[in-house]
Write a protein that holds these residues in place. Structure first.
Motif, PDB file in Angstrom:
ATOM      1  N   UNK A  45       0.812  -1.218   0.000  1.00  0.00           N
ATOM      2  CA  UNK A  45       0.000   0.000   0.000  1.00  0.00           C
ATOM      3  C   UNK A  45       0.847   1.270   0.000  1.00  0.00           C
ATOM      4  N   UNK A  46       0.234   2.370  -0.375  1.00  0.00           N
ATOM      5  CA  UNK A  46       0.937   3.653  -0.432  1.00  0.00           C
ATOM      6  C   UNK A  46       0.536   4.404  -1.687  1.00  0.00           C
ATOM      7  N   UNK A  47       0.523   5.725  -1.588  1.00  0.00           N
ATOM      8  CA  UNK A  47       0.055   6.527  -2.718  1.00  0.00           C
ATOM      9  C   UNK A  47       0.933   6.358  -3.953  1.00  0.00           C
ATOM     10  N   UNK A  48       2.267   6.292  -3.732  1.00  0.00           N
ATOM     11  CA  UNK A  48       3.167   6.152  -4.870  1.00  0.00           C
ATOM     12  C   UNK A  48       2.873   4.849  -5.611  1.00  0.00           C
ATOM     13  N   UNK A  49       2.647   3.775  -4.863  1.00  0.00           N
ATOM     14  CA  UNK A  49       2.374   2.488  -5.489  1.00  0.00           C
ATOM     15  C   UNK A  49       1.042   2.496  -6.232  1.00  0.00           C
ATOM     16  N   UNK A  50       0.055   3.195  -5.644  1.00  0.00           N
ATOM     17  CA  UNK A  50      -1.229   3.329  -6.331  1.00  0.00           C
ATOM     18  C   UNK A  50      -1.026   4.041  -7.660  1.00  0.00           C
ATOM     19  N   UNK A  51      -0.166   5.050  -7.613  1.00  0.00           N
ATOM     20  CA  UNK A  51       0.115   5.809  -8.826  1.00  0.00           C
ATOM     21  C   UNK A  51       0.705   4.891  -9.899  1.00  0.00           C
ATOM     22  N   UNK A  52       1.683   4.088  -9.492  1.00  0.00           N
ATOM     23  CA  UNK A  52       2.306   3.174 -10.439  1.00  0.00           C
ATOM     24  C   UNK A  52       1.269   2.189 -10.978  1.00  0.00           C
ATOM     25  N   UNK A  53       0.457   1.648 -10.064  1.00  0.00           N
ATOM     26  CA  UNK A  53      -0.534   0.656 -10.478  1.00  0.00           C
ATOM     27  C   UNK A  53      -1.497   1.247 -11.502  1.00  0.00           C
ATOM     28  N   UNK A  54      -1.981   2.463 -11.238  1.00  0.00           N
ATOM     29  CA  UNK A  54      -2.932   3.067 -12.168  1.00  0.00           C
ATOM     30  C   UNK A  54      -2.269   3.364 -13.507  1.00  0.00           C
ATOM     31  N   UNK A  55      -1.007   3.787 -13.464  1.00  0.00           N
ATOM     32  CA  UNK A  55      -0.312   4.066 -14.717  1.00  0.00           C
ATOM     33  C   UNK A  55      -0.162   2.788 -15.527  1.00  0.00           C
ATOM     34  N   UNK A  56       0.187   1.701 -14.841  1.00  0.00           N
ATOM     35  CA  UNK A  56       0.383   0.429 -15.542  1.00  0.00           C
ATOM     36  C   UNK A  56      -0.881  -0.001 -16.270  1.00  0.00           C
ATOM     37  N   UNK A  57      -2.046   0.216 -15.618  1.00  0.00           N
ATOM     38  CA  UNK A  57      -3.251  -0.271 -16.267  1.00  0.00           C
ATOM     39  C   UNK A  57      -3.861   0.715 -17.269  1.00  0.00           C
ATOM     40  N   UNK A  58      -3.546   2.006 -17.176  1.00  0.00           N
ATOM     41  CA  UNK A  58      -4.280   2.944 -18.043  1.00  0.00           C
ATOM     42  C   UNK A  58      -3.533   3.455 -19.264  1.00  0.00           C
ATOM     43  N   UNK A  59      -2.220   3.229 -19.377  1.00  0.00           N
ATOM     44  CA  UNK A  59      -1.533   3.782 -20.553  1.00  0.00           C
ATOM     45  C   UNK A  59      -2.036   3.129 -21.825  1.00  0.00           C
ATOM     46  N   UNK A  60      -2.572   1.913 -21.651  1.00  0.00           N
ATOM     47  CA  UNK A  60      -2.954   1.117 -22.805  1.00  0.00           C
ATOM     48  C   UNK A  60      -3.988   1.795 -23.691  1.00  0.00           C
ATOM     49  N   UNK A  61      -5.012   2.402 -23.055  1.00  0.00           N
ATOM     50  CA  UNK A  61      -6.066   3.007 -23.877  1.00  0.00           C
ATOM     51  C   UNK A  61      -5.485   4.098 -24.764  1.00  0.00           C
TER      52      UNK A  61
END
Lengths: 296, 333
Positions: free
Chosen positions: A132-148
């Motif tokens: 957990x942690x905001x930085x990790x959330x940021x990474x996770x969201x980036x990993x899943x959303x760059x695709x679109x």
């Protein structure tokens, strides 16, 4: 362009909401009457009065101040995620579309794998993996959303590179980088701006969601989603604790969506970013056909 | 026409094929021509005759699935087909420039005319952006356009004629040795066309530029060209000085083309029967034979080669070649 955007009431509303929220949260250090972090148990769960405009939370912290600072964090992280996504997604899409062949196949298969999972679930998995942690959330969201973004940009590049102006530029001696920079990027950007605006609302929501689940902001950091989570036990006795951050999230998302819709009408009349029409037999003429005709 | 022209562009046995699902298409088949300094060669023919593919092959920009199969493109002694991609890029725009028919799609709709011209200039010259902008404005003014306004305009803000002149200004911005005008004046009205042709003719002499004028407009070709090459189904069927070819065409296709055009046929116009052949399914003989009034047995079986029948005038036709042989035999006996 700006005129058309401002004449549309809905997008104007969206713009006003966004500007207000940005202004208020960025001015948090000036506007907030209290420090959002220190615990003051003697002041817990107070109702609104002169000292605490919106009352206090179960740990005696000023709710109003926490809302303002919480908005800062939510918006900051949403914008950072968006920046990362754009920096990965646009170049990937440009490369895949322009080079084609093996590069395209490889990048798009990676994209397919990411797209195969529901966004939030995948983000949960990645955050679970990273901790957990905001930085990790940021990474996770980036990993899943760059695709679109990569997908949309690639699609546009595929059609753009067939255009005669690209051939004309090549016949005038412009190299591949020049073609990409001068001819593909300017044409790709408007729909991407629209997508990004619409996506920001979603990102705000995702960050709040993950924080609500305890994966994002860790106490005592004020963050809207985390605040809702902390307020769960007091839902019946002090509903404001939950309603206020909830309303703040809803307003922000609404603002971005309204603004994005308005921007789409202005910047992307051809509907690259418009969701596909579902029913073929609908009696209403599709707005996409309308704007196509109007634009040519 | 005079023979003193120094040859600038020599094209030898150039073939470009397209590999499609319907089979091999020879869009440009064994093309030979020369363009001299300050000379204008017009390539005329119906749409689909391979004119544009020939133009694009010169720049090595034949679109996929096409490919240049063989040949030689000599530009001032350099074979363009031997250059590496980087050297080739330097040739495009600098030595060989191309103007397209549709000026609206030549320009990127989201960029100004000026930025296009600057892009071409800075791709080849090491100039500061201010210098490039001045040069671009100067070129626009040279074409009779309001420099400042057209420089800042987006393509859709200019009229068709202004846009075409801007496209020409862009192509001419680096003083290319050879300008390829691919139907560049076709979409313009007659007065504007005349103006641009006049400008080009003037420029040929002043700047020692050569012009490859690709068109289906016979009148425009007659007005501007020194020599003309007639293309049919991917091959050059006749070539020669413009006056001789138009006054006394050797190939039946050329004469049929002229008989169907009001500028060259004062009486009743005659259409050419049939339609242009399908390039994927050509007859083994002369491609024009199914529509030819003089077609013989040999025309359907053997492809005629381009031969010089009159001084400087060549045609690819069995009919004339047979007659020439008869004449020669008569002369010998």
């Amino acid at each position: 362009m700006t005129g058309r955007l401002l004449r549309d009431h809905l997008s104007l509303t969206g713009l006003v909401i966004i500007i207000l929220i940005f202004a208020v949260t960025m001015a948090a250090p000036v506007l907030a009457p209290h420090d959002p972090l220190p615990v003051e148990l003697s002041e817990r769960l107070r109702s609104a009065d002169d000292q605490y405009p919106l009352g206090t939370d179960p740990l005696g912290r000023c709710l109003y101040s926490r809302l303002l600072y919480g908005g800062r964090i939510t918006l900051q992280y949403s914008l950072s995620v968006l920046a990362i996504i754009l920096l990965i997604g646009i170049p990937t899409g440009l490369l895949a579309g322009y080079l084609g062949g093996m590069v395209d196949g490889l990048l798009m298969r990676v994209a397919d794998v990411v797209l195969a999972f529901p966004n939030l679930i995948l983000a949960l998995v990645v955050t679970g993996f990273l901790g957990p942690g905001l930085i990790n959330v940021m990474i996770a969201l980036a990993v899943v959303s760059w695709v679109q973004y990569a997908r949309v940009v690639r699609g546009m590049v595929l059609s753009l590179k067939q255009k005669e102006f690209v051939l004309a530029a090549r016949s005038a001696g412009t190299g591949p980088l020049g073609i990409i920079w001068h001819h593909l990027v300017p044409n790709v950007l408007p729909p991407v701006v629209v997508m990004a605006t619409l996506n920001l609302g979603g990102l705000v929501l995702s960050i709040a969601t993950l924080s609500f689940l305890g994966l994002g902001a860790q106490p005592p950091v004020p963050e809207w989603g985390a605040m809702i989570n902390e307020a769960r036990n007091y839902m019946v006795s002090t509903p404001m604790l939950m309603l206020l951050p909830g309303t703040a999230i809803a307003l922000t998302v609404l603002g971005f969506n309204l603004l994005g819709d308005g921007l789409r009408d202005v910047l992307d009349p051809q509907g690259f970013t418009r969701p596909r029409q579902q029913s073929a037999g609908s009696s209403k003429p599709s707005p996409r056909l309308f704007s196509r005709r109007g634009s040519q | 026409m005079d023979n003193v022209h120094k040859q600038v562009l020599e094209v030898k046995n150039l073939s470009a094929n397209f590999y499609t699902s319907r089979g091999l298409i020879r869009a440009a088949d064994n093309i030979n021509f020369n363009v001299g300094q300050s000379e204008c060669l017009a390539i005329i023919g119906e749409s689909g005759a391979g004119k544009s593919v020939t133009a694009l092959s010169l720049l090595r920009l034949v679109p996929h699935p096409g490919r240049i199969e063989e040949g030689e493109i000599n530009l001032e002694g350099r074979d363009l087909l031997q250059l590496n991609p980087k050297e080739m890029r330097r040739v495009r725009g600098e030595d060989l420039a191309l103007v397209f028919q549709d000026s609206l799609s030549t320009f990127n709709p989201v960029r100004t005319i000026g930025s296009h011209i600057c892009e071409t200039i800075t791709a080849h010259r090491k100039l500061s952006s201010a210098e490039a902008r001045d040069m671009a404005r100067c070129k626009l003014a040279e074409m009779g356009l309001p420099a400042e306004r057209s420089f800042r305009s987006f393509p859709f803000q200019l009229s068709g004629g202004m846009r075409q002149r801007a496209a020409l200004a862009m192509a001419m911005s680096l003083h290319p040795r050879v300008l390829i005008a691919d139907e560049a004046t076709t979409s313009l009205d007659v007065t504007l066309q005349a103006q641009i042709l006049h400008y080009l003719k003037k420029h040929l002499q002043e700047c020692c530029m050569s012009l490859l004028f690709i068109t289906h407009d016979l009148a425009a070709a007659a007005a501007v060209a020194d020599r003309v090459a007639v293309m049919y189904a991917g091959r050059i069927v006749e070539s020669g000085p413009v006056r001789e070819v138009f006054r006394q065409p050797l190939h039946p296709y050329t004469s049929a083309l002229l008989r169907s055009h009001p500028s060259f046929c004062p009486g009743r116009l005659e259409p050419i029967n049939g339609s242009p052949p399908d390039l994927a399914d050509l007859s083994p003989g002369c491609a024009f034979s199914p529509r030819c009034l003089k077609g013989r047995e040999i025309c359907r079986n053997k492809v005629p080669s381009l031969q010089e029948l009159w001084p400087e005038q060549q045609a690819a036709c069995h009919f004339h070649q047979a007659r020439k042989n008869d004449l020669r035999e008569a002369a010998v006996t």
